[in-house]
Design an enzyme around this catalytic site. Structure first.
Site, PDB file in Angstrom:
ATOM      1  N   CYS A 238       0.854  -1.178   0.000  1.00 46.06           N
ATOM      2  CA  CYS A 238       0.000   0.000   0.000  1.00 46.06           C
ATOM      3  C   CYS A 238       0.896   1.236   0.000  1.00 46.06           C
ATOM      4  O   CYS A 238       1.649   1.440   0.969  1.00 46.06           O
ATOM      5  CB  CYS A 238      -0.881  -0.038   1.251  1.00 46.06           C
ATOM      6  SG  CYS A 238      -1.882   1.433   1.464  1.00 46.06           S
TER       7      CYS A 238
ATOM      8  N   CYS B 163      -0.765   3.520  -6.661  1.00 44.59           N
ATOM      9  CA  CYS B 163      -1.672   2.897  -5.705  1.00 44.59           C
ATOM     10  C   CYS B 163      -1.824   1.464  -6.175  1.00 44.59           C
ATOM     11  O   CYS B 163      -2.053   1.221  -7.372  1.00 44.59           O
ATOM     12  CB  CYS B 163      -3.023   3.612  -5.715  1.00 44.59           C
ATOM     13  SG  CYS B 163      -4.305   2.707  -4.812  1.00 44.59           S
TER      14      CYS B 163
END
Ligand code: DGL
Length: 261
Positions: free
Chosen positions: A73, A185
């Protein structure tokens, strides 16, 4: 005993990293954790993201005794890596925007960064740009909507191409358009085909997946990556309802078990 590695994300974005690791190291047992209780991380204050990340990693380390952890992440890695490395006595691999390869690959000196609203404004990201793309113009677009659309897509729900076109339109409205766009992302490689379709210009979409798989391979001991027939586990932190609809995709990816953290 063969130990698993853990892959952690706020939601299912880290599955893009899971796929790359699995491609490189098919015999490696993996525990994937979605902090779906805290999802999405993008709009959350930094200290909350750090606290949630450390809390989940500590629980995972206690329950599964992994040999390595990946914070899959960007939103969390860009602020929690030093503390996560302090907390755990195993290698912790972070996923951060692939600004460096994009800066090298760009031919026209303009790159894009498509990430969460948190990641685009991080100091860590500013430093990556200063270190590796100082010679480029960098157009940043932060979108939590695209994170949600990626979650929908993996659940087999229809995703509007018009919505994706609108999200990426700022890349193409300035004087110069990026020829490389960093998918900063981990959710976004899951909708790469839709991004390609929605893009008005040919673009090279750059992500960190392969590089992370190579890094994991270099850090593990051979005994940990032999195939001993262990199956992968998907764990979640919050409400079981939010996992609903994911089963077919998880089964296809090779997960045999879904359970609470
Ligand atoms: N997949 C995450 C990332 O790489 C975060 C998405 C979110 O929870 O906002 O940044």
């Amino acid at each position: 005993m063969q130990k698993p590695i853990v892959i952690f994300d706020s939601g299912i974005g880290g599955l893009s990293i899971y796929q790359e690791v699995k491609k490189k190291l098919p015999g490696l047992p993996i525990v994937y954790c979605s902090d779906n209780e805290g999802f999405p991380y993008g709009p959350r204050p930094e200290d909350e993201v750090v606290d949630r990340t450390l809390h989940c990693l500590e629980k995972l380390a206690n329950q599964y005794q992994p040999s390595l952890a990946i914070i899959a992440c960007n939103t969390a890695s860009t602020i929690s890596l030093p503390r996560a490395r302090n907390l755990l006595d195993i290698p912790v691999v972070g996923v951060v925007p692939a600004i460096k390869p994009a800066g090298v690959a760009s031919k026209n000196g303009c790159i894009g960064l498509l990430a969460t609203p948190g990641t685009v404004k991080r100091k860590y990201t500013d430093q990556l740009v200063r270190d590796f793309a100082n010679h480029c113009e960098v157009v940043r677009v932060g979108s939590s909507e695209l994170v949600q659309l990626s979650e929908d897509h993996l659940r087999g729900k229809a995703v509007s191409l018009k919505a994706i076109k609108d999200i990426i339109s700022p890349f193409f409205s300035g004087k110069q358009q990026p020829d490389c766009i960093v998918l900063g992302c981990t959710h976004f490689p899951l909708v790469k085909e839709l991004l390609e379709e929605a893009s008005p210009l040919p673009v090279r979409w750059v992500d960190s997946g392969e590089a992370i798989a190579r890094r994991v391979d270099s850090l593990l001991e051979r005994k940990d990556i032999e195939d001993r027939g262990k199956s992968d586990i998907f764990v979640y932190s919050g409400d079981q309802n939010t996992v609903e609809g994911l089963e077919p995709a998880l089964k296809k990816l090779g997960f045999k078990e879904v359970r609470e953290l």
